[in-house]
Scaffold this motif. Structure first.
Motif, PDB file in Angstrom:
ATOM      1  N   ASN A 106       0.829  -1.198   0.412  1.00 22.15           N
ATOM      2  CA  ASN A 106      -0.340  -0.148  -0.289  1.00 22.15           C
ATOM      3  C   ASN A 106       0.379   1.309   0.369  1.00 22.15           C
ATOM      4  O   ASN A 106       1.965   0.421   0.198  1.00 22.15           O
ATOM      5  CB  ASN A 106      -0.955  -0.028   1.260  1.00 22.15           C
ATOM      6  CG  ASN A 106      -0.134   0.079   2.615  1.00 22.15           C
ATOM      7  OD1 ASN A 106       0.656   0.373   3.253  1.00 22.15           O
ATOM      8  ND2 ASN A 106      -0.711  -1.016   3.686  1.00 22.15           N
ATOM      9  N   GLN A 156      -2.383  -0.305   8.513  1.00 23.30           N
ATOM     10  CA  GLN A 156      -2.032  -1.246   9.756  1.00 23.30           C
ATOM     11  C   GLN A 156      -1.447  -2.269   8.717  1.00 23.30           C
ATOM     12  O   GLN A 156      -2.190  -2.013   7.633  1.00 23.30           O
ATOM     13  CB  GLN A 156      -2.710  -1.741  10.523  1.00 23.30           C
ATOM     14  CG  GLN A 156      -3.381  -0.794  11.925  1.00 23.30           C
ATOM     15  CD  GLN A 156      -4.427  -1.533  13.062  1.00 23.30           C
ATOM     16  OE1 GLN A 156      -5.089  -1.416  12.950  1.00 23.30           O
ATOM     17  NE2 GLN A 156      -3.928  -2.065  13.592  1.00 23.30           N
ATOM     18  N   VAL A 157      -1.128  -3.394   9.263  1.00 23.22           N
ATOM     19  CA  VAL A 157      -0.842  -4.168   8.507  1.00 23.22           C
ATOM     20  C   VAL A 157      -1.602  -5.120   7.731  1.00 23.22           C
ATOM     21  O   VAL A 157      -3.239  -5.188   8.679  1.00 23.22           O
ATOM     22  CB  VAL A 157      -0.041  -5.247   8.918  1.00 23.22           C
ATOM     23  CG1 VAL A 157       0.962  -6.668   8.842  1.00 23.22           C
ATOM     24  CG2 VAL A 157       2.151  -4.748   9.482  1.00 23.22           C
ATOM     25  N   SER A 158      -1.726  -5.475   7.160  1.00 21.78           N
ATOM     26  CA  SER A 158      -2.676  -6.329   6.617  1.00 21.78           C
ATOM     27  C   SER A 158      -1.647  -7.106   5.358  1.00 21.78           C
ATOM     28  O   SER A 158      -0.719  -6.806   4.523  1.00 21.78           O
ATOM     29  CB  SER A 158      -3.952  -5.505   5.667  1.00 21.78           C
ATOM     30  OG  SER A 158      -3.368  -5.206   4.807  1.00 21.78           O
ATOM     31  N   GLU A 159      -2.641  -7.675   4.393  1.00 29.98           N
ATOM     32  CA  GLU A 159      -2.226  -8.704   3.389  1.00 29.98           C
ATOM     33  C   GLU A 159      -2.792  -8.381   2.347  1.00 29.98           C
ATOM     34  O   GLU A 159      -2.997  -7.509   2.556  1.00 29.98           O
ATOM     35  CB  GLU A 159      -3.764 -10.240   3.379  1.00 29.98           C
ATOM     36  CG  GLU A 159      -3.495 -11.719   4.212  1.00 29.98           C
ATOM     37  CD  GLU A 159      -3.848 -12.805   4.103  1.00 29.98           C
ATOM     38  OE1 GLU A 159      -3.455 -13.330   3.090  1.00 29.98           O
ATOM     39  OE2 GLU A 159      -4.170 -12.965   5.190  1.00 29.98           O
ATOM     40  N   LEU A 160      -1.642  -8.660   1.128  1.00 32.37           N
ATOM     41  CA  LEU A 160      -2.099  -8.298   0.007  1.00 32.37           C
ATOM     42  C   LEU A 160      -3.213  -8.607  -0.805  1.00 32.37           C
ATOM     43  O   LEU A 160      -4.154  -9.981  -0.520  1.00 32.37           O
ATOM     44  CB  LEU A 160      -0.844  -9.062  -0.453  1.00 32.37           C
ATOM     45  CG  LEU A 160       0.590  -8.383  -0.465  1.00 32.37           C
ATOM     46  CD1 LEU A 160       1.567  -8.837  -1.678  1.00 32.37           C
ATOM     47  CD2 LEU A 160       0.136  -6.761  -0.924  1.00 32.37           C
ATOM     48  N   PRO A 162      -5.238  -9.778  -4.161  1.00 32.04           N
ATOM     49  CA  PRO A 162      -4.552 -10.921  -4.883  1.00 32.04           C
ATOM     50  C   PRO A 162      -3.635 -10.220  -6.576  1.00 32.04           C
ATOM     51  O   PRO A 162      -3.384 -11.064  -7.097  1.00 32.04           O
ATOM     52  CB  PRO A 162      -6.188 -11.366  -5.458  1.00 32.04           C
ATOM     53  CG  PRO A 162      -7.138 -11.207  -4.508  1.00 32.04           C
ATOM     54  CD  PRO A 162      -6.888 -10.088  -3.367  1.00 32.04           C
ATOM     55  N   ALA A 163      -4.639  -9.227  -6.766  1.00 32.23           N
ATOM     56  CA  ALA A 163      -3.763  -8.507  -7.840  1.00 32.23           C
ATOM     57  C   ALA A 163      -2.435  -8.773  -7.847  1.00 32.23           C
ATOM     58  O   ALA A 163      -1.452  -8.625  -8.365  1.00 32.23           O
ATOM     59  CB  ALA A 163      -4.376  -7.521  -8.505  1.00 32.23           C
ATOM     60  N   LEU A 164      -1.975  -8.326  -6.387  1.00 33.37           N
ATOM     61  CA  LEU A 164      -0.704  -7.919  -6.409  1.00 33.37           C
ATOM     62  C   LEU A 164       0.283  -8.901  -5.653  1.00 33.37           C
ATOM     63  O   LEU A 164       1.559  -9.014  -5.496  1.00 33.37           O
ATOM     64  CB  LEU A 164      -0.282  -7.278  -5.052  1.00 33.37           C
ATOM     65  CG  LEU A 164      -1.094  -5.474  -4.897  1.00 33.37           C
ATOM     66  CD1 LEU A 164      -1.353  -4.947  -3.194  1.00 33.37           C
ATOM     67  CD2 LEU A 164      -1.149  -4.966  -6.230  1.00 33.37           C
ATOM     68  N   HIS A 165      -0.471 -10.158  -5.847  1.00 31.53           N
ATOM     69  CA  HIS A 165      -0.374 -11.503  -6.080  1.00 31.53           C
ATOM     70  C   HIS A 165       0.788 -12.036  -7.546  1.00 31.53           C
ATOM     71  O   HIS A 165       0.725 -12.424  -8.216  1.00 31.53           O
ATOM     72  CB  HIS A 165      -0.377 -12.719  -5.554  1.00 31.53           C
ATOM     73  CG  HIS A 165      -0.261 -13.029  -4.472  1.00 31.53           C
ATOM     74  ND1 HIS A 165      -0.397 -12.864  -3.137  1.00 31.53           N
ATOM     75  CD2 HIS A 165      -2.485 -12.567  -3.609  1.00 31.53           C
ATOM     76  CE1 HIS A 165      -1.229 -13.162  -1.668  1.00 31.53           C
ATOM     77  NE2 HIS A 165      -2.059 -12.599  -2.492  1.00 31.53           N
ATOM     78  N   ILE A 303      -1.789  10.455  -7.996  1.00 31.08           N
ATOM     79  CA  ILE A 303      -2.581  10.441  -8.868  1.00 31.08           C
ATOM     80  C   ILE A 303      -3.818   9.160  -7.647  1.00 31.08           C
ATOM     81  O   ILE A 303      -5.094   9.214  -7.622  1.00 31.08           O
ATOM     82  CB  ILE A 303      -1.945   9.568  -9.813  1.00 31.08           C
ATOM     83  CG1 ILE A 303      -1.191  10.314 -10.878  1.00 31.08           C
ATOM     84  CG2 ILE A 303      -3.165   7.858 -10.389  1.00 31.08           C
ATOM     85  CD1 ILE A 303      -2.934  10.337 -12.089  1.00 31.08           C
ATOM     86  N   ALA A 314      -5.009  -0.253  -1.654  1.00 25.54           N
ATOM     87  CA  ALA A 314      -5.896  -1.497  -0.511  1.00 25.54           C
ATOM     88  C   ALA A 314      -5.542   0.382   0.559  1.00 25.54           C
ATOM     89  O   ALA A 314      -3.899   0.081   0.611  1.00 25.54           O
ATOM     90  CB  ALA A 314      -5.621  -3.052   0.067  1.00 25.54           C
ATOM     91  N   GLY A 315      -6.334   0.887   1.232  1.00 24.62           N
ATOM     92  CA  GLY A 315      -5.858   1.948   2.387  1.00 24.62           C
ATOM     93  C   GLY A 315      -5.121   2.544   1.406  1.00 24.62           C
ATOM     94  O   GLY A 315      -4.040   2.557   1.723  1.00 24.62           O
TER      95      GLY A 315
END
Ligand code: HEM
Lengths: 316, 559
Positions: A106, A156-160, A162-165, A303, A314-315
């Motif tokens: 993020n 805060q920390v969170s998972e990625l 799916p598009a960022l995998h 942007i 995200a975020g």
């Protein structure tokens, strides 16, 4: 838990960068009061060739012997920056550990990582090439950037998502952050170049400007960093396009972020052409480089905040 | 006629000049900015209509000038076409010059070396040929191309710089060709597939389809993709609640002549089938309902695709029952995967996954419709000939939990909410020419890296019998004696040294012995932003047996 330590490290780094910036500001202030020997001005004149220091090192300027105070503040500034950068890098690494992935998910993570690369690149330039004159503008950038990151952009920390995998995403981000660091340093050199040429033309090179290298050397620093950054930026866009092909089935879709990356790329292509064109060398080219830096930052932050597109992460 | 030719010639030289390229590039950059800041019709049609509503005063003007489709507008095309003509006009002559240069030896250099940016001169005790041989050895070791003349060595390196530059600019052209090819023959279409259903790759099965002018439907690879099931995971924690975490579509792929193959389709992991790519673009819910008509017969049964409206997947849709008798029926409403009460509309969805599914519908009835054969959107209801079902003067609102059944008033029929399925939006695409674009870009990056890093440098060594130093005012006779027409003051440009042969060869033996010679070493960099010239001139001078400090007239020159 680990995430808390990461946050602590990041906030600490902001405070330390602020202190380092203060030290460099004091360095500048005492350089201002210290009388600058007149010969420093003459360095511009042709024919003034004998007795120059090896002018190849980007540092080389004939500046007056610095006063002890100036030297002391400068050293303190660099020392604090070393500690700050260590804390900063620790913060980034801990963030990655806490998230269990590369810390590039993020805006907050992009900014902190890119600025860590700026800090490291700067310290390499200072410690290897003696470019301490970058101290004030770089610590200013780091203070503002990290300050905004921990206050405005923090999530805060969170998972990625799916598009960022994607491997290409990781490559894309590393290239972008490295090119970004070089754009920043090149842009700073160009800004200093503009200030310095103006001062030289007025024959009043004083204070901080007397301590930065000659306009010619600044121009060279700017060119070299941007010449390094430009192919990397081209590669960044290409890697992003490959990633987009995997994620969305089209490699280019004129998404606002894609478009602005292209604009940034074109601005730097203009810069390179400007340097090779009579009448555009020097000042105009430097102005183009500064526009490029704005374009880069606008693309990086603006942007995401102003325009919604596929790249709104995200975020933020 | 003559005027026209002159004018054309002028137009061509202007268009292909570096300055024009620079200005066109700048204009291209500026022109692309509104395409980034304003909503664009091809990518964001909703944004455009919102913008027009918000700015009725100048919005339509922007529209007329093409600002909502910058990259499809004539003026944008004009800019990049001019730029590429300019590029061709620039590459052709430069390639010709380059090919000539690569085959030729470096030129002999300017008349006066002491005017070059790096220059050093001093006495050496050695024969001229020894000095020049040393110089030559140094230069070849450092990958210079060397030219040996009488009493002089000239060398040049960095040809790869121009190679890289040309490769880069040519790759820009081939990339454009690849893009043009792609836009002619590529196609891209999307189709929504509900769990349990299949998609066959034929034109009729697409919901949206777009292709270039050169496309023919025989390009579609024959295959079928069956969506067996679709797994989604959403963030349930407190951070970024509801954000998507995992998508996985389990699909069965059939190509003619082979049995079905089970595959997993994920974001970033498209399927490649017969040259076409299948991407997972989106997903949503399809409530499964059974509708009985006024006669009590099942008039419709199955899943109906609803389209998500917000991040929590409150989804809108229409259930059409044209076969209902004596009256046809239609239902319009929303599906809430996790229904909670709240908001102005009474009920909202609080989470994108299905925790408390609910279906809220309005009901419409009307006489059976005459089949017109006109295509009709499955997502919107054409209300002509329909009246909304009312009770006590208020529209009937059906609210159903899974398994619930609702009897319509006045014996008009019933609806049962049997359950729900997920659907995925698949995109099938093929863009030939992609490899050409990708290859060009990668090669362009390499070319650019070469062109920006390779040093373009020329070095010169000249040897003259001692007592002649370029700084001294020497009588003309002495100059001639030294065989150094290259030292003629004031000459500019490259001058061939006119000494017919090396002094060492035909001179009396007494002159052959190691003697005090004046060796001049000089160099210049042809690309800007390069340092290290003075160091290399010094190194070359040292290789020639000279040890002096070097002056550098270039480094601090005024702009
Ligand atoms: C599509 C438009 C163009 C783009 C994006 C572009 C981009 C670039 C870039 C990035 C460079 C620096 C990297 C390198 O040296 O390889 C460069 C250099 C150069 N370009 Fe272009 N270019 C374009 C069109 C042109 C045109 C039309 C001309 C001729 C008039 C031209 C002439 C040159 C020259 C002579 C250099 C070498 C400059 C130097 O020696 O530093 N370019 N171009």
């Amino acid at each position: 838990m680990i995430a808390d330590y990461s946050n602590l490290a990041m906030v600490t780094s902001v405070v330390l960068y602020l202190l380092a910036m203060t030290a460099h500001a004091l360095e500048w202030a005492s350089a201002r009061t210290a009388r600058v020997a007149e010969p420093a001005l003459v360095s511009v004149g042709a024919g003034e060739t004998a007795g120059k220091p090896a002018a190849d090192a980007p540092v080389a300027t004939d500046r007056p012997v610095p006063s002890r105070r100036v030297e002391l503040f400068g050293r303190v500034g660099v020392a604090i920056t070393v500690v700050a950068a260590l804390t900063h890098v620790t913060g980034v690494v801990l963030r990655g550990i806490a998230a269990g992935r590369a810390p590039w998910g993020n805006m907050y993570e992009f900014i902190t990582t890119s600025l860590a690369i700026v800090a490291i690149a700067y310290l390499v330039l200072v410690l290897r090439y003696g470019m301490r004159w970058l101290g004030l503008p770089v610590t200013l950038l780091l203070t503002i950037g990290q300050g905004l990151a921990v206050t405005v952009f923090y999530v805060q920390v969170s998972e990625l998502m799916p598009a960022l995998h994607s491997v290409w995403f990781v490559i894309h981000i590393i290239a972008a952050a490295t090119a970004g660091a070089a754009f920043n340093i090149g842009g700073i050199a160009s800004i200093l170049y503009l200030l310095r040429t103006r001062a030289e033309e007025r024959g009043r090179v004083r204070g901080y400007l007397a301590r930065v290298p000659s306009a010619e050397a600044l121009d060279r620093v700017s060119y070299r960093t941007l010449a390094f950054a430009f192919p990397l930026w081209t590669f960044t866009i290409a890697a992003g396009a490959i990633w987009a092909q995997y994620a969305w089935g089209r490699f280019w879709g004129w998404d606002p972020k894609e478009t602005m990356s292209l604009v940034t790329w074109i601005v730097y292509a203009v810069y390179l052409h400007a340097r090779a064109t009579a009448g555009w060398k020097g000042r105009r080219a430097a102005i183009v480089a500064v526009i490029g830096l704005f374009s880069f930052w606008f693309n990086f932050v603006g942007i995401n905040l102003l325009v919604s597109g596929l790249h709104s992460y995200a975020g933020i | 006629m003559k005027n026209l030719v002159a004018w054309l010639r002028f137009a061509w030289t202007t268009l292909t000049s570096m300055r024009t390229a620079l200005i066109l590039l700048a204009v291209l950059g500026v022109a692309a900015v509104p395409g980034s800041l304003l909503p664009q019709r091809p990518t964001n049609p909703v944004g455009v209509s919102d913008f027009l509503k918000a700015h009725p005063d100048y919005g339509p003007w922007l529209g007329r000038l093409g600002f909502f489709d910058v990259f499809g507008s004539a003026w944008f095309a004009a800019i990049y076409l001019l730029l590429f003509i300019s590029l061709i006009g620039c590459i052709l002559p430069r390639t010709a010059v380059y090919l000539r240069q690569v085959r030729a030896l470096p030129d002999a250099g300017p008349g006066r070396l002491d005017r070059l940016p790096g220059f050093v001169s001093g006495p050496v005790t050695a024969t001229a040929s020894d000095v020049l041989a040393d110089a030559e050895r140094y230069l070849t070791e450092h990958r210079y191309r060397v030219r040996r003349d009488a009493g002089a060595v000239s060398a040049e390196r960095g040809y790869l710089r121009e190679t890289g530059n040309l490769v880069f600019h040519i790759c820009l052209l081939t990339m454009l060709i690849g893009l043009g090819w792609g836009s002619l023959f590529s196609f891209k279409g999307t189709a929504i597939v509900v769990e349990g259903q299949a998609f066959s790759n034929t034109l009729t099965q697409y919901d949206e389809f777009g292709a270039g002018a050169g496309f023919s439907s025989s390009q579609l690879a024959p295959f079928t993709v069956r969506l067996n099931s679709f797994d989604v995971k959403f963030e349930a924690g407190t951070v970024q609640t509801g954000a998507a975490r995992e998508f996985n579509a389990h699909v069965g792929v059939t190509v003619p002549g082979s049995p079905e193959v089970q595959q997993s389709l994920q974001v970033n992991a498209p399927l490649q089938i017969g040259g076409d790519s299948v991407h997972l673009l989106g997903h949503g819910y399809a409530p499964v309902v059974t509708v009985r008509d006024g006669n009590g017969d099942v008039a419709f049964s199955g899943p109906v695709v609803f389209l998500p409206q917000d991040a929590n997947f409150a989804s809108q849709g229409v259930i059409k029952v044209p076969d209902g008798r004596p009256e046809r029926l239609a239902f319009e409403g929303i599906f809430l995967p996790t229904a909670v009460s709240g908001g102005a509309s009474g009920m909202v969805s609080a989470f994108p996954d299905v925790l408390n599914p609910e279906l809220l519908l309005n009901v419409w009835t009307g006489p059976p419709k005459v089949e017109t054969g006109q295509p009709e959107s499955v997502y919107s209801l054409d209300r002509t000939g329909l009246t909304q079902l009312m009770r006590d003067g208020k529209p009937v609102t059906v609210g159903l939990a899974v398994g619930a059944n609702y009897q319509l008033p006045d014996g008009k029929g019933s609806i049962t909410f049997d359950g729900w399925k997920r659907w995925t939006k698949l995109q099938v695409s093929n863009s030939p020419g992609g490899w050409l674009v990708l290859g060009s870009v990668m090669l362009a990056v390499l070319g650019m890296a070469l062109s920006l890093t390779v040093k373009l440098r020329r070095l010169f060594v000249r040897v003259t019998p001692a007592t002649i130093t370029p700084d001294e005012t020497t009588p003309a006779a002495a100059l001639r004696d030294a065989g150094g027409s290259s030292l003629t003051a004031g000459s500019s440009g490259s001058v061939e040294p006119t000494v017919p042969e090396e002094p060492a060869r035909d001179e009396p033996a007494s002159r052959r012995a190691p003697d005090t010679m004046t060796v001049s070493v000089a160099g210049l960099d042809r690309a800007d932003g390069r340092g290290g010239l003075t160091d290399e001139v010094a190194a070359l001078a040292a290789a020639c047996g000279l040890g002096v400090t070097v002056t550098d007239t270039n480094e601090e020159e005024p702009q």
